[in-house]
Scaffold this active site. Structure first.
Site, PDB file in Angstrom:
ATOM      1  CG  ASN A  88      -1.497   1.314   1.572  1.00  0.00           C
ATOM      2  OD1 ASN A  88      -2.442   1.779   0.933  1.00  0.00           O
ATOM      3  ND2 ASN A  88      -0.918   1.998   2.556  1.00  0.00           N
ATOM      4  CE1 TYR A 153       0.291   7.801  -6.535  1.00  0.00           C
ATOM      5  CE2 TYR A 153      -1.418   8.271  -8.150  1.00  0.00           C
ATOM      6  CZ  TYR A 153      -1.037   7.752  -6.927  1.00  0.00           C
ATOM      7  OH  TYR A 153      -1.970   7.193  -6.104  1.00  0.00           O
ATOM      8  CE  LYS A 157      -0.048   4.146  -6.817  1.00  0.00           C
ATOM      9  NZ  LYS A 157       0.123   3.191  -5.711  1.00  0.00           N
TER      10      LYS A 157
END
Ligand code: NDP
Length: 250
Positions: A88, A153, A157
């Site tokens: 996470n 980012y 992802k």
């Protein structure tokens, strides 16, 4: 797959804040011993104080991937087999594409991708040895559609979603299910940094979210608990949006 009946042990990276906190809360509520990893000792202590005996805080900067094999050995030797891993922990950088430096780009990939790879590899070795386990990665809407000002980012992802599928095909035959949650916009410190003070972005998020509001960390926690346990025993390789419909919104 061999299903372990005794109390389970989980690792939740970034488990002392935001979405990770909520995942830890759900796991501990289900009697799962949960090792939480982060850099900030104070945050870890606060989580330990709140969650008590079943919560085991461990301070580590996961971007220093060379430390991960020893960390996993330590967790296994002190706390027993590792049944669940939730990757996470993550960082974001909201900045115009043209102004992002090579170092900034690398830093995001190091935390959001390289650390996930190394930790998953080391934990998988242990899981295979003990007969199986469940790994959950955390993606983002940035992997689903083009969000401006989050180039590194987004790259990280998109990599997580590809890695989820690649890990699932290699590890599922060995008893490890690998799944991914793609949260929509969830109220945490990270989303506050990206949305507060940017009314236009917030408005855009809400206007394309059919359920009309931001999600709560616990919404992701519920999905993680479902994917972690036997309730999802025939589910592997999926990317599950937990997003109030944001990914299919007009
Ligand atoms: P937070 O910023 O609240 O939490 C991030 C956590 O990651 C912190 O606990 C932090 O702990 C930990 N972390 C960061 N870098 C490192 C590192 N190098 N080593 C160890 N731990 C680290 O963010 P969220 O809870 O919002 O985000 C959690 C995950 O969910 C992230 O992967 C994020 O990309 C994803 N996500 C979030 C969304 C949202 O709307 N909030 C939407 C989509 C995805 P510490 O500071 O102690 O190191």
């Amino acid at each position: 797959m061999k299903i372990l009946k005794q109390n389970k042990t989980a690792i939740v990276t970034g488990g002392a804040s935001g979405i990770g906190w909520a995942i830890t809360e759900k796991f501990i509520g289900a009697n799962i011993q949960t090792v939480i990893i982060g850099r900030d000792q104070q945050k870890l202590k606060k989580a330990k104080d709140k969650f008590g005996k079943l919560c085991i805080p461990m301070a580590c900067d996961l971007s220093e991937t060379g430390r991960i094999p020893d960390l996993v050995e330590e967790i296994e030797s002190k706390y027993g087999g590792i049944n669940i891993l939730v990757n996470n922990a993550g960082i974001n950088l909201k900045k115009d594409f043209l102004t992002v430096s090579d170092e900034e780009f690398q830093q995001i990939l190091q935390t959001n991708v390289a650390a996930v790879f190394t930790l998953s590899r080391e934990v998988s070795k242990k899981m295979i040895h003990q007969g199986g386990g469940s790994i959950i990665n955390i993606s983002s809407m940035a992997a689903v559609y083009g969000l401006p000002k989050v180039i590194a980012y987004t790259a990280s992802k998109a990599a997580i979603e590809g890695m989820t599928r690649a890990m699932a095909v290699e590890l599922s035959p060995k008893g490890i299910r690998v799944n991914c949650i793609a949260p929509g916009f969830i109220s945490t410190d990270m989303s506050a940094k990206a949305l507060n003070g940017d009314k236009e972005r917030l408005q855009k998020v809400l206007s394309r979210t059919p359920m009309g509001e931001l999600g709560k960390p616990g919404d992701v926690g519920d999905a993680a608990l479902f994917l972690a346990l036997e309730s999802a025993k025939y589910i592997t390789g999926v990317i599950l949006p937990v997003d109030g419909g944001n990914s299919i919104g007009f």
